[in-house]
Structure formats: structure tokens, C-alpha cells
Design a protein around this motif. Structure first.
Motif, PDB file in Angstrom:
ATOM      1  N   GLY A 147       0.826  -1.197   0.000  1.00  0.00           N
ATOM      2  CA  GLY A 147       0.000   0.000   0.000  1.00  0.00           C
ATOM      3  C   GLY A 147       0.861   1.248   0.000  1.00  0.00           C
ATOM      4  O   GLY A 147       1.982   1.247   0.512  1.00  0.00           O
ATOM      5  N   ALA A 148       0.344   2.318  -0.598  1.00  0.00           N
ATOM      6  CA  ALA A 148       1.064   3.592  -0.614  1.00  0.00           C
ATOM      7  C   ALA A 148       0.076   4.711  -0.901  1.00  0.00           C
ATOM      8  O   ALA A 148      -0.982   4.492  -1.510  1.00  0.00           O
ATOM      9  N   CYS A 149       0.439   5.929  -0.484  1.00  0.00           N
ATOM     10  CA  CYS A 149      -0.371   7.102  -0.781  1.00  0.00           C
ATOM     11  C   CYS A 149       0.486   8.357  -0.688  1.00  0.00           C
ATOM     12  O   CYS A 149       1.419   8.426   0.125  1.00  0.00           O
ATOM     13  N   VAL A 150       0.196   9.323  -1.524  1.00  0.00           N
ATOM     14  CA  VAL A 150       0.852  10.622  -1.492  1.00  0.00           C
ATOM     15  C   VAL A 150      -0.061  11.609  -2.208  1.00  0.00           C
ATOM     16  O   VAL A 150      -0.799  11.208  -3.133  1.00  0.00           O
ATOM     17  N   GLU A 151      -0.044  12.874  -1.783  1.00  0.00           N
ATOM     18  CA  GLU A 151      -1.001  13.863  -2.273  1.00  0.00           C
ATOM     19  C   GLU A 151      -2.415  13.296  -2.130  1.00  0.00           C
ATOM     20  O   GLU A 151      -2.858  12.990  -1.039  1.00  0.00           O
TER      21      GLU A 151
END
Length: 332
Positions: A147-151
Motif C-alpha cells: 500500500g502507498a499514498c501521497v497527495e
């Protein structure tokens, strides 16, 4: 009294048999930040038997916007994230078994802590750690969920040994995540999207249901969403899931690294015991603050946090080289 899992069991995708399976499972979560706190909360409420949590950091005020389970008091106390998470999760479920490690996640820790897990969940925000988790997963046949997230963007993908290609094979398909929360920020709805899909995949895996894994990614602000099949991405020459795997990322023992979005570099110091460190600092006339979890002091006006066992964080530096200058000024 009504069964606390009544609504979950009534869902046709889980049912009574699925709930029984969930309650037998152990899940390891690597990184107790934005992703890890959300998934830990969800799985605790879902009824898993045991959670094993690893994180190398402590709670700061800037975490509170997106990292559930944490409060202002945790930040004021600079409490290690796994300690704060354990305390809050046990308020949710007193019968939940929790094992914690205030450590950097490397190959030896993976072997020591996670070999008996039924599932691993990525909350690390660190490429090198993910590659080690990927190798460990396929070596021991334990599924893991990336999993990942940015902005406002989010990504989630399950990797299941014997069923799917591994992280290395699929890497070319993954959206470019070379931006960081420190430079471009992140909004909590993007975190929730990533962890919702991680948790959905977790429940499917824990209930041992067959399904077609997909790489899910999107931009919640732009209302964009995609789900892609990736079963044909398998590479026979892959060193992790190919015909002759060597698991090279389990050989790397170095933990000297820049922490994503933190202006912080991590090192291993030659001093492993608290008394040794405080004597060493006193000999250099360096004032320090000792807590139950770490020792805090300053070198060249840079905050330094030393954890039991020797792991060291140098804050307010822009590169590994700048952190090394502080480290060598302290230890030579």
C-alpha cells in the motif's frame, strides 16, 4: 448479549465460517504510520487473533492529521508508535494478542518476528523494506499486501506466493511514487482509500477465499480509479518468484537510510546499552533527556534520538551525508 461480529458475519462474503477463520489468524503490520494505524484498527475490530506490529519511530504532532490511534498526548510524550498503538488497540479489544517491536524492519527481524504470520501488511513507506518483505514473503509462502499514498493518490496490491507475480515483477506497472508527503503532502481520504483496499484484500485472504488479485490505484481528488490484472507479469528470471529464486534483499543488513519525508537519517551506533550511552554523553558534556524508550540529545544543534539496542535517528538534516557528519562528530 449480541455477538460483536454479528454484522460482519451476516455479510455473505464472510459468514460464520469466515469469521471463525479470521479469529484464528495472526497478521504482521510493518510500519505503524498512516497506513499501519488504519489497517491495525480495522483488523482488530474484525476479530483477528493476534497482531504483530513493528515501527522504528515515535509519535509527532504532524502525524495526527492522518495517523489514527494517536493523540496529542502521545505526541507530547514522544511515545514510540508501536507502544501507543498497542495501548489504543487494547482499549478496542481486551482479548487481542499484540506483539510489538520498536525496531527497523530488516531481514533478521522479519525472520524473528513474522515467520508464523498468516499475512503481512505493508505500511512502511520505504522501498528497501518493501523489497525485503517481498523476498521474505515468497521465501516463506506468506502473502503480503502493498500500500502507498501521497497527495491525493493511493495504491494497493496483494502479492500471494504461488498465485501472483511478486512486487519486483509488477514494479514497472506501479504508479510512480517518487514524491513524498514532506514535499507535496497527503490528504487523509487518500490514506483511507489505500487502507480500505488493503483491508478488503486482508479479509479475503484471511477467510481463505479464492479471488482474482488486482493492482488498484487512483486519485481520490480527481475522482480517478483503476483496477488492473497483473497475473501475466511473472518473470521467470525474477530473483524472488522466478524459477531459481535467491532472495537477495534478505542479505542486506544495513539500516543507514533517509526516512521518507522526515529530514531524518537512521544509523546504528556502537553503543547498545543505555548506561553506556549516558556515561559517554556525560564524558562529552552533552546534556540529555532519558525516557523509558530512548535518550534524546543534541549534536551540532541537531536533535538526536537513540533507542535501546543502538539504533539512532539524526533529525533536521537534508541528506545521508549531512547526517553522517553529525554521526561522525559524535562517534568519530
Amino acid at each position: 448479549m449480541m455477538n460483536r461480529y454479528d454484522r460482519q458475519q451476516k455479510f455473505k462474503g464472510i459468514g460464520t465460517s469466515g469469521q471463525q477463520l479470521i479469529e484464528e489468524k495472526t497478521v504482521g503490520i510493518i510500519g505503524i504510520g498512516a497506513l499501519g494505524t488504519h489497517t491495525a484498527d480495522t483488523l482488530a475490530r474484525a476479530g483477528v487473533k493476534k497482531l504483530i506490529l513493528v515501527d522504528r519511530d515515535y509519535v509527532e504532532t504532524s502525524n495526527l492529521q492522518r495517523q489514527t490511534l494517536f493523540s496529542e498526548q502521545h505526541a507530547d510524550d514522544m511515545m514510540p508508535k508501536v507502544i501507543a498503538a498497542r495501548n489504543e488497540l487494547q482499549k478496542i479489544r481486551t482479548d487481542l494478542e499484540i506483539e510489538i517491536y520498536i525496531e527497523h524492519c530488516d531481514a533478521p527481524l522479519l525472520e524473528a518476528a513474522f515467520s508464523q504470520c498468516d499475512l503481512l501488511i505493508d505500511g512502511s513507506d520505504n522501498f528497501d523494506v518493501r523489497q525485503a518483505v517481498n523476498d521474505f514473503s515468497y521465501k516463506h509462502h506468506i502473502p503480503w499486501i502493498y500500500g502507498a499514498c501521497v497527495e491525493s493518490t493511493y495504491v494497493a496490491c496483494p502479492f500471494i506466493p504461488g498465485v501472483t507475480p511478486c512486487f519486483n515483477c509488477v514494479m514497472g506497472m506501479l504508479p510512480v511514487m517518487n514524491r513524498t508527503c514532506d514535499t507535496v503532502g497527503v490528504i487523509e481520504p487518500a490514506v483511507s482509500q489505500a487502507t480500505s483496499y488493503q483491508s478488503m484484500y486482508a479479509l479475503k485472504i484471511l477467510t481463505e477465499q479464492p479471488f482474482e488479485p488486482r493492482l488498484i490505484f487512483g486519485d481520490i481528488w480527481a475522482l480517478e480509479h483503476s483496477a488492473m490484472k497483473f497475473g501475466r507479469m511473472y518473470q521467470e528470471s525474477c530473483t524472488t518468484c522466478g524459477a531459481h529464486p535467491t532472495y537477495p534483499h534478505l542479505q542486506n543488513r544495513s539500516i543507514q537510510t533517509m526516512l521518507c519525508g522526515r529530514d531524518t537519517v537512521q544509523f546504528v551506533s556502537p553503543v547498545t546499552e543505555t548506561g553506556q550511552l549516558t556515561d559517554f554523553l556525560s564524558g562529552l558534556n552533552i546534556k540529555y533527556q532519558e525516557t523509558s524508550y530512548f535518550v534524546r540529545f543534541y549534536v551540532a544543534d541537531k536533535p538526536v534520538i537513540w533507542f535501546k539496542g543502538g539504533r539512532l535517528l539524526v533529525h533536521e538534516v537534508k541528506s545521508v551525508a549531512e547526517g553522517q557528519k553529525v554521526y561522525y562528530q559524535l562517534f568519530g
